[in-house]
Each structure stands twice: as structure tokens, then as C-alpha cells.
Design a protein around this motif. Structure first.
Motif, PDB file in Angstrom:
ATOM      1  N   GLU A  57       0.837  -1.196   0.000  1.00  0.00           N
ATOM      2  CA  GLU A  57       0.000   0.000   0.000  1.00  0.00           C
ATOM      3  C   GLU A  57       0.871   1.245   0.000  1.00  0.00           C
ATOM      4  N   PHE A  58       0.239   2.383  -0.247  1.00  0.00           N
ATOM      5  CA  PHE A  58       0.925   3.659  -0.145  1.00  0.00           C
ATOM      6  C   PHE A  58       1.603   3.708   1.226  1.00  0.00           C
ATOM      7  N   PRO A  59       2.942   3.883   1.278  1.00  0.00           N
ATOM      8  CA  PRO A  59       3.642   3.743   2.561  1.00  0.00           C
ATOM      9  C   PRO A  59       3.185   4.758   3.607  1.00  0.00           C
ATOM     10  N   ALA A  60       2.668   4.230   4.698  1.00  0.00           N
ATOM     11  CA  ALA A  60       2.150   5.113   5.742  1.00  0.00           C
ATOM     12  C   ALA A  60       3.275   5.939   6.361  1.00  0.00           C
ATOM     13  N   SER A  61       4.490   5.364   6.382  1.00  0.00           N
ATOM     14  CA  SER A  61       5.602   6.088   6.990  1.00  0.00           C
ATOM     15  C   SER A  61       5.871   7.396   6.259  1.00  0.00           C
ATOM     16  N   VAL A  62       5.585   7.400   4.952  1.00  0.00           N
ATOM     17  CA  VAL A  62       5.886   8.597   4.159  1.00  0.00           C
ATOM     18  C   VAL A  62       4.989   9.770   4.551  1.00  0.00           C
ATOM     19  N   THR A  63       3.758   9.470   4.930  1.00  0.00           N
ATOM     20  CA  THR A  63       2.859  10.577   5.241  1.00  0.00           C
ATOM     21  C   THR A  63       3.261  11.301   6.518  1.00  0.00           C
ATOM     22  N   GLY A  64       4.229  10.722   7.270  1.00  0.00           N
ATOM     23  CA  GLY A  64       4.740  11.419   8.438  1.00  0.00           C
ATOM     24  C   GLY A  64       5.895  12.357   8.128  1.00  0.00           C
ATOM     25  N   MET A  65       6.402  12.291   6.895  1.00  0.00           N
ATOM     26  CA  MET A  65       7.534  13.159   6.541  1.00  0.00           C
ATOM     27  C   MET A  65       7.000  14.525   6.141  1.00  0.00           C
ATOM     28  N   THR A  66       6.630  15.299   7.126  1.00  0.00           N
ATOM     29  CA  THR A  66       5.835  16.492   6.831  1.00  0.00           C
ATOM     30  C   THR A  66       6.610  17.592   6.127  1.00  0.00           C
ATOM     31  N   ARG A  67       7.932  17.440   6.000  1.00  0.00           N
ATOM     32  CA  ARG A  67       8.663  18.499   5.306  1.00  0.00           C
ATOM     33  C   ARG A  67       8.926  18.175   3.847  1.00  0.00           C
ATOM     34  N   LEU A  68       8.418  17.044   3.382  1.00  0.00           N
ATOM     35  CA  LEU A  68       8.675  16.634   2.006  1.00  0.00           C
ATOM     36  C   LEU A  68       8.221  17.695   1.025  1.00  0.00           C
ATOM     37  N   THR A  69       9.087  17.970   0.046  1.00  0.00           N
ATOM     38  CA  THR A  69       8.645  18.826  -1.056  1.00  0.00           C
ATOM     39  C   THR A  69       8.500  18.017  -2.351  1.00  0.00           C
ATOM     40  N   ARG A  70       9.342  16.983  -2.508  1.00  0.00           N
ATOM     41  CA  ARG A  70       9.227  16.154  -3.709  1.00  0.00           C
ATOM     42  C   ARG A  70       9.050  14.709  -3.275  1.00  0.00           C
ATOM     43  N   LEU A  71       8.014  14.073  -3.763  1.00  0.00           N
ATOM     44  CA  LEU A  71       7.798  12.663  -3.478  1.00  0.00           C
ATOM     45  C   LEU A  71       7.563  11.954  -4.795  1.00  0.00           C
ATOM     46  N   ASP A  72       8.455  11.063  -5.128  1.00  0.00           N
ATOM     47  CA  ASP A  72       8.332  10.345  -6.386  1.00  0.00           C
ATOM     48  C   ASP A  72       8.310   8.848  -6.112  1.00  0.00           C
ATOM     49  N   LEU A  73       7.130   8.255  -6.269  1.00  0.00           N
ATOM     50  CA  LEU A  73       6.971   6.807  -6.104  1.00  0.00           C
ATOM     51  C   LEU A  73       6.610   6.165  -7.438  1.00  0.00           C
ATOM     52  N   SER A  74       6.807   6.917  -8.530  1.00  0.00           N
ATOM     53  CA  SER A  74       6.301   6.445  -9.814  1.00  0.00           C
ATOM     54  C   SER A  74       7.039   5.187 -10.277  1.00  0.00           C
ATOM     55  N   SER A  75       6.407   4.498 -11.222  1.00  0.00           N
ATOM     56  CA  SER A  75       6.978   3.291 -11.827  1.00  0.00           C
ATOM     57  C   SER A  75       7.429   2.273 -10.791  1.00  0.00           C
ATOM     58  N   ASN A  76       6.510   1.923  -9.908  1.00  0.00           N
ATOM     59  CA  ASN A  76       6.706   0.833  -8.971  1.00  0.00           C
ATOM     60  C   ASN A  76       5.495  -0.081  -9.057  1.00  0.00           C
ATOM     61  N   ASN A  77       5.249  -0.838  -8.035  1.00  0.00           N
ATOM     62  CA  ASN A  77       4.170  -1.821  -8.068  1.00  0.00           C
ATOM     63  C   ASN A  77       3.240  -1.590  -6.868  1.00  0.00           C
ATOM     64  N   PHE A  78       3.055  -0.322  -6.487  1.00  0.00           N
ATOM     65  CA  PHE A  78       2.211  -0.016  -5.341  1.00  0.00           C
ATOM     66  C   PHE A  78       0.747  -0.285  -5.670  1.00  0.00           C
ATOM     67  N   THR A  79       0.022  -0.723  -4.659  1.00  0.00           N
ATOM     68  CA  THR A  79      -1.396  -1.022  -4.843  1.00  0.00           C
ATOM     69  C   THR A  79      -2.211  -0.296  -3.779  1.00  0.00           C
ATOM     70  N   GLY A  80      -3.512  -0.515  -3.825  1.00  0.00           N
ATOM     71  CA  GLY A  80      -4.390   0.060  -2.796  1.00  0.00           C
ATOM     72  C   GLY A  80      -4.713   1.516  -3.073  1.00  0.00           C
ATOM     73  N   ALA A  81      -5.354   2.130  -2.117  1.00  0.00           N
ATOM     74  CA  ALA A  81      -5.843   3.491  -2.324  1.00  0.00           C
ATOM     75  C   ALA A  81      -4.746   4.507  -2.025  1.00  0.00           C
ATOM     76  N   ILE A  82      -4.885   5.661  -2.651  1.00  0.00           N
ATOM     77  CA  ILE A  82      -4.031   6.796  -2.293  1.00  0.00           C
ATOM     78  C   ILE A  82      -4.705   7.461  -1.097  1.00  0.00           C
ATOM     79  N   PRO A  83      -4.022   7.498   0.070  1.00  0.00           N
ATOM     80  CA  PRO A  83      -4.735   7.939   1.277  1.00  0.00           C
ATOM     81  C   PRO A  83      -4.936   9.454   1.324  1.00  0.00           C
ATOM     82  N   PHE A  84      -5.985   9.834   1.978  1.00  0.00           N
ATOM     83  CA  PHE A  84      -6.273  11.258   2.172  1.00  0.00           C
ATOM     84  C   PHE A  84      -5.162  11.930   2.980  1.00  0.00           C
TER      85      PHE A  84
END
Ligand SMILES: *[C@@H]1O[C@H](CO)[C@@H](O)[C@H](O)[C@H]1NC(C)=O
Ligand SMILES: *[C@@H]1O[C@H](CO)[C@@H](O)[C@H](O)[C@H]1NC(C)=O
Ligand SMILES: *[C@@H]1O[C@H](CO)[C@@H](O)[C@H](O)[C@H]1NC(C)=O
Ligand SMILES: *[C@@H]1O[C@H](CO)[C@@H](O)[C@H](O)[C@H]1NC(C)=O
Ligand SMILES: *[C@@H]1O[C@H](CO)[C@@H](O)[C@H](O)[C@H]1NC(C)=O
Ligand SMILES: *[C@@H]1O[C@H](CO)[C@@H](O)[C@H](O)[C@H]1NC(C)=O
Length: 655
Positions: free
Chosen positions: A132-159
Motif C-alpha cells: 500500500e501507499f507507505p504510511a511512513s511517508v505521510t509522516g515526513m511532513t517536510r517533504l517537497t518532492r515525493l516520487d513513487l512512480s513506476s513501482n508496483n504499489f497497490t491500494g488506495a491513495i490515502p487522504f
């Protein structure tokens, strides 16, 4: 006795160790985490971290200025395979940038990534991560660029993506995300892509400002900017904040007759079939170009775009052997002692603006994500082989002087040759002298012109003496101003890249007469060009300018003709006439300039001599106190005083 001796040895060794450690300070914990990561992750042999040197000096690792924490880790395309072991990278608590793109990493993102709370940029694209969309990433509140493209992630994109309030770029394309899109709304989001997933439902209004190519390849997505959602097959479970796009149509259809409803239903069904067909075609076409990395978005110019395509193809071919080698060959090469920490990808994603088109190529101002600004020069029609190119770059990269714009990095591939320089926000001498003349601008005053003359001369002398490099293209647009108003020369030493031919379209006004025939630039031809530059400073006239009055006359000959007729004062820039008591200095500089533009190369002084002459003339003036001739006693003698008031207009100009 022997035991005592031995223990003393141990103590000495221990002390030496402590000393070595405290001198070459390094992040011990971060180092262990990195070593644990690498030893537990199969990879190509190219990454070899030597445990006996500081982690800060390892390939792909950069530390903070105190060398006590790892700030960036970049291992793109190095053939890393398998899952990221837990308790390794997650321990790099001060990490700012993590790039592991274009490897073959798989499995889930470890949960301890949630400890990377200071991370600004996370590039994981082009791997085989799943889950699933990695929950740990949503805690990185200072992120400006997040690139998870071209992988095999599944499930919903969380709010909860919305907790990343600083995001400027979110790249989720080419995965298998499903469900509906939440209304993602970080204020600064400028790059967004979820194409080629399995998303369905309507696109939230917060995202409808993005182009349709950010959403394509999702069979079930609809609504602005994609075609409107079909009211007869309403999208299930739209997110609460969605504006229901089907509402107006619904209301209207209530009033329609049964026949009309049937007609519309048939029409809509046909439309859906047509859309399905179109999308299928589109998907096929996209499959034929798999793994394409995202194109530079922003205002990226043609330069960066061309390289992007190239980098994209190489990363798609990426595997342990061939692809990584390819990626390695096509990377940005930095010189030692540089201050920058970005890679080609960062450059591709930078926003670019054309600064100028010169004879050897076009220069762009590129603003990187983290705010660094550099100048990228895109060379055209380079005539030498890669080896020769690299040799010349090696020579140029070594040149370090306050009055020379440092070359920081270069990039060479078959289709693209880029040079990266420092950006000088104060602009060029050409712009200062000739830009918007007369329309209320502050003229360049005499003190600053002298300062530019001497500092540019020093820079050129350094090139000639220490660097043994012929500049080959001295002109006022290649003289840049530092914040302290000293001059800095740029664009040096590029002629050898064009073989024996001088690049076409060089500004003729600066070219020494012998270069017209031999087509070869020399130290002496640089001196000639520098002389023309001095004349430009003195006269305020651009060489070759039509305003020289006569067709086919160049600046040196124009000056000569005027001086010969003893109208010396007529030569000088009218903007200098407002300053008092500088005539003697101007005449002295004019004499130096005339020596430089001698038609016989051997009669021209060498650059170090030019520096000495200009400095001598300066010094004698200051010593005699002539430069403090201003009527205003409050003005100092340091020559920094503002232009317009520092010297009063002359009462009379002696001819
Ligand atoms: C590691 O670094 C040390 C000290 O610089 C050096 O002596 C040693 O040869 C290096 N080892 C390898 C495998 O490069
Ligand atoms: C570096 O160390 C000095 C003194 O040890 C400290 O004042 C400074 O804040 C440190 N800088 C960083 C970036 O940690
Ligand atoms: C995060 O760091 C804290 C201490 O800095 C540690 O106690 C905790 O176990 C770490 N969390 C994870 C998931 O590793
Ligand atoms: C993606 O995941 C699916 C199952 O979840 C698996 O069958 C497939 O091989 C994976 N693809 C890649 C490229 O890892
Ligand atoms: C949309 O996706 C969700 C999750 O995959 C699924 O449950 C739902 O049936 C899909 N709806 C449509 C109309 O395909
Ligand atoms: C989004 O990604 C897809 C697939 O990589 C690409 O074709 C499309 O151009 C991208 N859209 C934008 C706006 O970057």
C-alpha cells in the motif's frame, strides 16, 4: 618489561586513533546504518564504501558542514536488489535527500522510514516496491518532492497525503493504485501525476487544474480535465469534498420524456464504448514506451527536455550490469571543491529560463528545487570526441580564481553537452553599459569601471598564467559582476571543443585582425579583445555598433581616428563627463587599451603586465589624493561611494 612496553604501545595506538577520529570527524551511527544497509542489500560492485574512511567521503553520501550527520544519500541506478532492510536507512535521522531511483528494490517501504522526519526529497521511482501507499511517508511532513512512480504499489491513495503540506511535486504514475482520488490540496503543488494506475471515480476539484496527461491511463477516472463523468453510471463513493459534477445534468434529465431518456442512454453507451476504445489504444501506445521517467515539468527548456528523454531511456534499461553502466556514463560530472549537491535529475526538474544565446550555445538560468540557482550552458556543434572534451573540462575545472566564474560540472552524451556554472545575479557588463541607456538608469560610474577593468584583467591573467588557457571569447557579455561589483570572466576555454575552426558568429568587433586569417585564438588575441573591452568601458560604445558612425570601422580604429585629430575628450562616454577630475585616469587607461589593440601581436603587452599597468595607474592616483577630489568632504576614498553623487559635474571639460 615487555608487558609494560606492549601496553604503552596499545595506549599510543589508541591515542592516535582518537586523534585521527577527532580530526576526520564523522557520523558514526549513520555510518553503521549505511554499512548495514549496503551489506544486506545485493548491489552492483560499483558502490564500494571503504569502512576505514569517513562516511562523508563515500560515493553518494553527503554530510552536514560539521560532518556529524548524513544529509543526503543518492544511489540512483546502482543495481540495488531486494527489500530495504529495516533498521538501516530509517536510522539516518537527519537525512534531507534520499534518492534510490532506478534500482530493483522491492517489498514494502520499511515502517522505520517514519523517523526520517526531516526529509525534503524522496525519490524511489523506477523500482519494484509493492504494498500500500507507505504510511511512513505521510509522516515526513517536510517533504517537497515525493516520487513513487513506476513501482508496483497497490491500494488506495490515502487522504493523509494532505499532511505533506510542503509538497511541490507528487509523482505516483505507473503503479497499480486503485479506488478514487482523494482531494489532495497542498498549496504549493505544481507537479502532479497519477497516470497509468487503476483509479476510478471523479477527479476532485482541487486537482482539476492539472493537465489531462496527469490522469490518463486510469480506466475509471472522469471529470475535469478528463471527459465528464457519465450521469447514468455515477461514480461510486465520491470523496466528501468533491463537487458532484453530474448534478446539473441530472436535474435537466428529470424533465425529459422517456423517449429522450432512451435516446440519451443509447448515445451515452456509444460514447462510453468509444472512450473505452480510445483509452485502450492510448494504453497500448504507452506500453510500447515502458518505464519512461517523468518529463521535466516547470518551465524546463528544450535543453533539459532533450536530456530528460535520454535519461529516461537509460533508466528504463536499467539493470545490474548494462543499464547502470549506461546511467553512470551519462551522469553529471562535478569538479572537486564544488559546493553543489544535485544530480542530473534535479537539474532536469529545475525550472529554466533562457539567459542568452551565444555563438557556442544557449545559456539557461536553472533554479533547482532546494533553491540553488546555476547557469547551464548547452553547447551546440561540439566537434571533438568525448575523450578530448573530458580532457579540456579537466583543465577548465581546475581553474579557481576570484575573478573567474568557476565551472562546476559538465555533462556529455552523444546528443547533449552541458556545462554548469555559478549564477551571477548582478548580470553582465554589457547589460550595465548598454542596457536601457538614457532612460533614467544609474550610469556605471568611473570608480566601478576601473574596478571592473582591473578585476577582469586579473581574471584573464590568471587564466593565461596559472591555467595556461586561452579565453578565446572576451566580450562585455562574458564579463559578469559579482555582488561586490568585482568582475568575473566566464565562458573561457571553449574554443578547443570546436577543433581548429573558430565557432561561427563570434562577435567580430572583439576579434584580433590576425584571427580573421589564422582562425586561431592565442594569448595575444585575448589581449587584443581585452583592449577592445577597455575601449568599450571608456567610450560606452559597443564594438561594431552602427553608432560608430561609419560603415566597416571597428572600435579601435574609431578611437584612433578621433584621438589622432586631438579630440581625445570626444572619445569618452558622455556618462563619464559628469564626474570630476577623472580625465587623467581616463587618458591613462586609454593608452593601455591602445597598447592592447596594437595590430602587431608582439607589440601587445602580456596580461600580467596589463594588470600591473592598470594597478600602477590606480595607485599613483590614490597616493596623490586626486581621487578624493569630490567637493563633498563626507565621501570616502575607497571608491565604493555611490556613483551619481560621488563626484560633482565638472565646471568645464578641458579638451
Ligand atoms: C580504504 O582506505 C584506506 C585508507 O584510506 C586504504 O588504505 C585502503 O586501501 C582502502 N581500502 C580499499 C579496499 O580501498
Ligand atoms: C557546527 O558546530 C558548531 C560548534 O560545534 C555549532 O555552533 C553549529 O551549530 C554546528 N552547525 C551545524 C549545522 O550543526
Ligand atoms: C524512531 O526513533 C526513536 C528514537 O529516536 C526510536 O525510539 C524509535 O524506535 C524509532 N522508530 C522506528 C520505527 O524505528
Ligand atoms: C507486481 O505485483 C504483482 C502481485 O502483487 C506481481 O504478480 C507482479 O509480478 C509484480 N510486478 C513486478 C514488476 O514486480
Ligand atoms: C473503483 O475501485 C474500487 C476499488 O478498487 C472498487 O471497489 C470499485 O468497484 C471500483 N468502481 C468501479 C465503478 O469500477
Ligand atoms: C504523467 O506520467 C505519464 C506516464 O509516465 C506521462 O505520459 C505524462 O506525460 C505525465 N504527465 C505529466 C503532466 O507530467
Amino acid at each position: 618489561m615487555a608487558v609494560f612496553f606492549k601496553s604503552r604501545c596499545v595506549i599510543i595506538v589508541f591515542l592516535v586513533c582518537v586523534m585521527v577520529l577527532s580530526v576526520g570527524s564523522e557520523p558514526t551511527e549513520d555510518k553503521q546504518a549505511l554499512l548495514a544497509f549496503l551489506s544486506n542489500t545485493p548491489h552492483a560492485n560499483r558502490v564500494q564504501w571503504n569502512a576505514s574512511v569517513s562516511a562523508c567521503d563515500w560515493v553518494g553520501v553527503e554530510c552536514d558542514p560539521n560532518r556529524s550527520f548524513v544529509y543526503t544519500l543518492r544511489l540512483p541506478g546502482v543495481g540495488l536488489v531486494g527489500p530495504i532492510p529495516p533498521n538501516t536507512l530509517g536510522k539516518l535521522s537527519q537525512l534531507r535527500v534520499l534518492s534510490l531511483r532506478s534500482n530493483r528494490l522491492s517489498g514494502q517501504i520499511p515502517s522505520d522510514f517514519s523517523n526520517l522526519t526531516l526529509l525534503r526529497s524522496l525519490y524511489l521511482q523506477g523500482n519494484e516496491f509493492s504494498g500500500e501507499f507507505p504510511a511512513s511517508v505521510t509522516g515526513m511532513t517536510r517533504l517537497t518532492r515525493l516520487d513513487l512512480s513506476s513501482n508496483n504499489f497497490t491500494g488506495a491513495i490515502p487522504f493523509t497525503v494532505n499532511s505533506l503540506t510542503h509538497l511541490t511535486g507528487l509523482f505516483l504514475e505507473n503503479n497499480r493504485f486503485s479506488g478514487h482520488l482523494p482531494s489532495i490540496n497542498p498549496t504549493d503543488l505544481v507537479n502532479f501525476n497519477v497516470s497509468n494506475n487503476n483509479l476510478n471515480g471523479s477527479i476532485p476539484s482541487t486537482l482539476s487544474k492539472f493537465k489531462s496527461s496527469s490522469f490518463t491511463g486510469n480506466l475509471g477516472l472522469c471529470g475535469e480535465p478528463l471527459p465528464p463523468c457519465n450521469p447514468f453510471f455515477p461514480a461510486p463513493a465520491p470523496s466528501p469534498s468533491n463537487t458532484p459534477p453530474s448534478l446539473p445534468v441530472h436535474k435537466k434529465s428529470k424533465k425529459l420524456s422517456t423517449a429522450a431518456i432512451v435516446a440519451i442512454a443509447v448515445g451515452a453507451a456509444l460514447l462510453v464504448l468509444l472512450l473505452l476504445f480510445l483509452l485502450l489504444c492510448l494504453r497500448r501506445r504507452q506500453r510500447r514506451r515502458p518505464g519512461k521517467s517523468p518529463k521535466p515539468t516547470a518551465a524546463a527548456a528544450a535543453a533539459t527536455r532533450a536530456v530528460a528523454t535520454e535519461a529516461g531511456t537509460s533508466s528504463s534499461k536499467d539493470d545490474i550490469t548494462g543499464g547502470s553502466a549506461e546511467a553512470e556514463r551519462n551522469k553529471l560530472v562535478f569538479f572537486d571543491g564544488g559546493v553543489y549537491s544535485f544530480d542530473l535529475e534535479d537539474l532536469l526538474r529545475a525550472s529554466a529560463e533562457v539567459l542568452g544565446k551565444g555563438s557556442v550555445g544557449t545559456s539557461y538560468k536553472a533554479v533547482l528545487e532546494e533553491g540553488t540557482t546555476v547557469v547551464v550552458k548547452r553547447l551546440k556543434e561540439v566537434a571533438v570526441s568525448k575523450k578530448e572534451f573530458e580532457m579540456q573540462m579537466e583543465v577548465l575545472g581546475k581553474i579557481k580564481h576570484d575573478n573567474v566564474v568557476p565551472l562546476r560540472a559538465f555533462y556529455y552524451s552523444k546528443d547533449e553537452k552541458l556545462l554548469v556554472y555559478d549564477f551571477m545575479p548582478a548580470g553582465s557588463l554589457s547589460a550595465l553599459l548598454h542596457g536601457s541607456r538614457g532612460s533614467g538608469r544609474t550610469p556605471l560610474d568611473w570608480d566601478n569601471r576601473m574596478r571592473i577593468a582591473v578585476s577582469a584583467a586579473k581574471g584573464l591573467a590568471h587564466l593565461h598564467v596559472a591555467g595556461k588557457v586561452v579565453h578565446g571569447n572576451i566580450k562585455s557579455s562574458n564579463i559578469l559582476l559579482r555582488p561586490d561589483q568585482d568582475a568575473c570572466i566566464s565562458d573561457f576555454g571553449l574554443n578547443p571543443l570546436y577543433g581548429n575552426t573558430t565557432p561561427p558568429n563570434r562577435v567580430a568587433g572583439y576579434r584580433a585582425p590576425e584571427v580573421m586569417e589564422t582562425r586561431k585564438v592565442t594569448f595575444k588575441s585575448d589581449v587584443y579583445s581585452f583592449g577592445v573591452l577597455l575601449l568599450e568601458l571608456l567610450t560606452g560604445k559597443a564594438p561594431n555598433q552602427a553608432s560608430l558612425g561609419e560603415e566597416g570601422i571597428d572600435l579601435p580604429r574609431w578611437v584612433q581616428s578621433v584621438v589622432r585629430e586631438e579630440w581625445t575628450a570626444e572619445v569618452f562616454d558622455v556618462e563619464l563627463m559628469r564626474y570630476h577630475n577623472i580625465e587623467e585616469e581616463m587618458v591613462q587607461l586609454l593608452q593601455i587599451a591602445m597598447a592592447c589593440v596594437s595590430t602587431v601581436p608582439d607589440q601587445r603587452p602580456a596580461m600580467p603586465e596589463v594588470v600591473r599597468m592598470i594597478e600602477d595607474m590606480n595607485r599613483s592616483e590614490t597616493d596623490e589624493g586626486l581621487r578624493q577630489s569630490s567637493d563633498d568632504p563626507s565621501k570616502g576614498s575607497d571608491g565604493h561611494t555611490p556613483p551619481t553623487e560621488s563626484r560633482t559635474p565638472p565646471r568645464a571639460v578641458t579638451p
